[in-house]
Scaffold this motif. Structure first.
Motif, PDB file in Angstrom:
ATOM      1  N   ALA A 197      25.017  16.600 -29.483  1.00 26.38           N
ATOM      2  CA  ALA A 197      25.966  16.378 -30.573  1.00 26.38           C
ATOM      3  C   ALA A 197      26.686  17.662 -30.956  1.00 26.38           C
ATOM      4  N   GLU A 198      26.103  18.810 -30.617  1.00 25.37           N
ATOM      5  CA  GLU A 198      26.732  20.093 -30.925  1.00 25.37           C
ATOM      6  C   GLU A 198      27.524  20.651 -29.744  1.00 25.37           C
ATOM      7  N   GLY A 199      27.652  19.855 -28.696  1.00 25.27           N
ATOM      8  CA  GLY A 199      28.506  20.265 -27.586  1.00 25.27           C
ATOM      9  C   GLY A 199      27.797  20.782 -26.358  1.00 25.27           C
ATOM     10  N   PHE A 200      26.463  20.791 -26.366  1.00 26.86           N
ATOM     11  CA  PHE A 200      25.736  21.232 -25.178  1.00 26.86           C
ATOM     12  C   PHE A 200      25.682  20.089 -24.158  1.00 26.86           C
ATOM     13  N   ARG A 201      25.929  20.434 -22.909  1.00 24.97           N
ATOM     14  CA  ARG A 201      25.943  19.407 -21.871  1.00 24.97           C
ATOM     15  C   ARG A 201      24.565  19.265 -21.236  1.00 24.97           C
ATOM     16  N   MET A 202      24.165  18.013 -20.996  1.00 23.84           N
ATOM     17  CA  MET A 202      22.882  17.775 -20.335  1.00 23.84           C
ATOM     18  C   MET A 202      22.864  16.398 -19.689  1.00 23.84           C
ATOM     19  N   GLN A 239      24.223  31.050 -13.231  1.00 20.81           N
ATOM     20  CA  GLN A 239      24.323  29.885 -14.111  1.00 20.81           C
ATOM     21  C   GLN A 239      24.077  28.617 -13.296  1.00 20.81           C
ATOM     22  N   LYS A 240      22.805  28.209 -13.238  1.00 21.52           N
ATOM     23  CA  LYS A 240      22.422  27.022 -12.487  1.00 21.52           C
ATOM     24  C   LYS A 240      21.837  25.935 -13.372  1.00 21.52           C
ATOM     25  N   GLY A 241      21.833  26.158 -14.690  1.00 20.51           N
ATOM     26  CA  GLY A 241      21.243  25.185 -15.593  1.00 20.51           C
ATOM     27  C   GLY A 241      19.741  25.389 -15.730  1.00 20.51           C
ATOM     28  N   LEU A 242      19.110  24.500 -16.498  1.00 23.01           N
ATOM     29  CA  LEU A 242      17.670  24.558 -16.741  1.00 23.01           C
ATOM     30  C   LEU A 242      17.134  23.141 -16.847  1.00 23.01           C
ATOM     31  N   LEU A 243      16.112  22.848 -16.061  1.00 25.52           N
ATOM     32  CA  LEU A 243      15.535  21.508 -16.014  1.00 25.52           C
ATOM     33  C   LEU A 243      14.182  21.484 -16.722  1.00 25.52           C
ATOM     34  N   TYR A 244      14.098  20.691 -17.795  1.00 29.73           N
ATOM     35  CA  TYR A 244      12.811  20.432 -18.445  1.00 29.73           C
ATOM     36  C   TYR A 244      12.153  19.256 -17.718  1.00 29.73           C
ATOM     37  N   VAL A 245      10.935  19.482 -17.206  1.00 33.44           N
ATOM     38  CA  VAL A 245      10.212  18.454 -16.454  1.00 33.44           C
ATOM     39  C   VAL A 245       9.040  17.961 -17.300  1.00 33.44           C
ATOM     40  N   TYR A 246       8.929  16.642 -17.433  1.00 35.36           N
ATOM     41  CA  TYR A 246       7.880  16.037 -18.255  1.00 35.36           C
ATOM     42  C   TYR A 246       6.957  15.187 -17.380  1.00 35.36           C
ATOM     43  N   MET A 247       5.651  15.321 -17.626  1.00 33.17           N
ATOM     44  CA  MET A 247       4.675  14.506 -16.922  1.00 33.17           C
ATOM     45  C   MET A 247       4.281  13.280 -17.731  1.00 33.17           C
ATOM     46  N   GLU A 248       4.421  13.358 -19.047  1.00 31.56           N
ATOM     47  CA  GLU A 248       3.966  12.279 -19.913  1.00 31.56           C
ATOM     48  C   GLU A 248       5.155  11.573 -20.554  1.00 31.56           C
ATOM     49  N   GLU A 249       5.106  10.253 -20.540  1.00 27.81           N
ATOM     50  CA  GLU A 249       6.228   9.438 -21.003  1.00 27.81           C
ATOM     51  C   GLU A 249       6.575   9.722 -22.463  1.00 27.81           C
ATOM     52  N   GLU A 250       5.570   9.881 -23.313  1.00 30.75           N
ATOM     53  CA  GLU A 250       5.830  10.130 -24.730  1.00 30.75           C
ATOM     54  C   GLU A 250       6.584  11.447 -24.924  1.00 30.75           C
ATOM     55  N   ASN A 251       6.161  12.478 -24.219  1.00 31.30           N
ATOM     56  CA  ASN A 251       6.843  13.767 -24.330  1.00 31.30           C
ATOM     57  C   ASN A 251       8.261  13.698 -23.781  1.00 31.30           C
ATOM     58  N   PHE A 252       8.445  12.919 -22.733  1.00 28.38           N
ATOM     59  CA  PHE A 252       9.780  12.728 -22.157  1.00 28.38           C
ATOM     60  C   PHE A 252      10.706  12.088 -23.189  1.00 28.38           C
ATOM     61  N   ARG A 253      10.212  11.077 -23.894  1.00 26.90           N
ATOM     62  CA  ARG A 253      11.031  10.425 -24.920  1.00 26.90           C
ATOM     63  C   ARG A 253      11.382  11.402 -26.047  1.00 26.90           C
ATOM     64  N   LEU A 254      10.405  12.241 -26.436  1.00 30.89           N
ATOM     65  CA  LEU A 254      10.680  13.247 -27.466  1.00 30.89           C
ATOM     66  C   LEU A 254      11.716  14.252 -26.979  1.00 30.89           C
ATOM     67  N   GLY A 255      11.624  14.608 -25.699  1.00 28.59           N
ATOM     68  CA  GLY A 255      12.596  15.531 -25.113  1.00 28.59           C
ATOM     69  C   GLY A 255      14.001  14.957 -25.125  1.00 28.59           C
ATOM     70  N   ILE A 256      14.116  13.661 -24.864  1.00 25.25           N
ATOM     71  CA  ILE A 256      15.426  12.995 -24.905  1.00 25.25           C
ATOM     72  C   ILE A 256      15.982  13.005 -26.321  1.00 25.25           C
ATOM     73  N   GLU A 257      15.128  12.721 -27.312  1.00 25.88           N
ATOM     74  CA  GLU A 257      15.574  12.727 -28.707  1.00 25.88           C
ATOM     75  C   GLU A 257      16.061  14.107 -29.125  1.00 25.88           C
ATOM     76  N   GLU A 258      15.310  15.141 -28.748  1.00 21.05           N
ATOM     77  CA  GLU A 258      15.720  16.502 -29.098  1.00 21.05           C
ATOM     78  C   GLU A 258      17.036  16.869 -28.417  1.00 21.05           C
ATOM     79  N   SER A 259      17.226  16.393 -27.195  1.00 25.75           N
ATOM     80  CA  SER A 259      18.447  16.715 -26.462  1.00 25.75           C
ATOM     81  C   SER A 259      19.675  16.074 -27.105  1.00 25.75           C
ATOM     82  N   LYS A 260      19.487  14.935 -27.770  1.00 25.19           N
ATOM     83  CA  LYS A 260      20.617  14.277 -28.426  1.00 25.19           C
ATOM     84  C   LYS A 260      21.191  15.153 -29.538  1.00 25.19           C
ATOM     85  N   ASP A 261      20.297  15.852 -30.260  1.00 25.84           N
ATOM     86  CA  ASP A 261      20.762  16.748 -31.317  1.00 25.84           C
ATOM     87  C   ASP A 261      21.612  17.868 -30.736  1.00 25.84           C
ATOM     88  N   LEU A 262      21.189  18.415 -29.599  1.00 23.84           N
ATOM     89  CA  LEU A 262      21.949  19.490 -28.963  1.00 23.84           C
ATOM     90  C   LEU A 262      23.256  18.969 -28.384  1.00 23.84           C
TER      91      LEU A 262
END
Length: 361
Positions: free
Chosen positions: A106-111, A81-104
């Motif tokens: 809110a359900e108790g997942f740590r990131m 159990q070492k976690g999982l890192l999503y790596v983004y090269m493009e700023e737009e995709n990074f912002r989308l990744g942050i938005e998606e992570s907020k939903d998770l």
């Protein structure tokens, strides 16, 4: 698999042999039907419904993995159990990744949200051009061969006979039951039969008149021994649609989805696509020795969800397939649900979303 951007991106990728998603051009009516149903399921509403099912199964599986670890059935050599890192090269995709992570979140997942320096602090081999990363700190990963060895030993210690290197060739049926499982090494009989044959499940079911819209989705992996430092955490290279996983003494690059039928051949250009992503995202990895180049078939259903249940009209046959890229992830909960069905118990989860009836089975 089935979500709104999949169709748009898939059309762009499908004829590029180095892309994350590729369809080998061929005349195949079953593939055409699969693509038609896939398109119908790639809507925002369907994707949200599917995500809810997968999330519930994912959480249940994670808890079962922890139970297996606490009970000493699997160990640190196959589960970490070492976690999982999503790596983004493009700023737009990074912002989308942050938005998606907020939903998770809110359900108790740590990131943790990491900027460029944060990503490179965690993974020094990462490119100086990365936009950022999202670090899911609760995630775990496994070494598949060691995991299967641990589970095999555990069931054999319980008195289960495990037979390997045997190919199932046919199913003999009668009066709504599977009476025999025929193999190239003899015949097997049992009160219950569980058919969990991955990408080959559809061809076996077809022999007894049960049809499911399943296509083999070929994935590739490359296992290497690094000369330099091993990355400390597993990663998803977002725009490359691939995973990088440290597995003790070696590092594995895995990804791509190729619809080419039952075909285990390794296409060099698919490996080239994986390597281009690795060099783009992780130029600091240095030199390595290739230990294994591998291709395997994932069982893919057109709505992106697994299939667990009993076909209509069959009272001793249970089907568990269609997990696509999530087989290891959802294996524990699938096993538990399958066992409950085999024992005649009420499943511990609503199976309507993953039942055979959604495709008329």
């Amino acid at each position: 698999l089935a979500e709104p951007s999949a169709v748009r991106k898939g059309l762009r990728w499908m004829l590029d042999p180095e892309s994350p998603f590729y369809i080998r051009p061929r005349w195949d009516p079953e593939l055409f039907r699969w693509l038609w149903v896939f398109r119908k399921n790639s809507t925002e509403t369907k994707a949200k419904q599917g995500a809810k099912v997968l999330r519930e199964m994912n959480i249940a599986s994670a808890e079962l993995y922890r139970e297996l670890k606490n009970d000493g059935i699997i160990d640190d050599e196959c589960y970490d159990q070492k976690g999982l890192l999503y790596v983004y090269m493009e700023e737009e995709n990074f912002r989308l990744g942050i938005e998606e992570s907020k939903d998770l979140e809110a359900e108790g997942f740590r990131m943790e949200i990491l900027d460029r320096e944060g990503v490179r602090g965690l993974v020094p081999s990462a490119s100086e051009k990365v936009a950022g990363g999202v670090y899911h700190t609760d995630n775990a990963h496994v070494v598949p061969r060691r995991l299967v060895a641990c589970l095999s030993k555990a069931v054999q210690d319980l008195g289960v006979e495990v037979v390997t290197g045997v190919r199932v060739t046919d199913l003999k049926t009668g009066k709504g039951r599977v009476e025999e499982v025929r193999t190239d090494d003899g015949v097997y009989r049992g009160d219950k039969v569980v058919l969990a044959s991955g990408a080959l499940t559809a061809s076996l079911l077809k022999k007894i008149g049960v049809r499911i819209p399943l296509q083999p989705g070929k994935g590739y992996s490359l296992s290497v021994k690094l000369e330099g430092e091993m990355p400390s955490v597993p990663m998803i290279l977002a725009e490359g649609y691939m995973a990088v996983t440290p597995m003790r003494e070696f590092l594995r690059f895995a990804g791509t989805l190729e619809l080419a039928g039952v075909d285990y051949s390794i296409r060099p250009r698919r490996i080239d696509g994986i390597l281009k992503s690795v060099h783009r995202f992780l130029p600091g990895l240095g030199e390595w020795e290739v230990l294994e180049t591998w291709a395997g078939l994932r069982p893919c259903l057109p709505d992106g969800l697994p299939m667990i249940g009993m076909p209509t009209g069959w009272d001793n046959l249970i089907v568990a397939t269609g997990h696509a890229k999530l087989g290891i992830l959802l294996g524990p909960i699938t096993g538990k649900l399958t066992a409950q069905l085999a024992m005649g118990e009420e499943p511990g989860m609503d199976l309507s979303g993953v039942g055979l009836e959604r495709f008329g089975g």
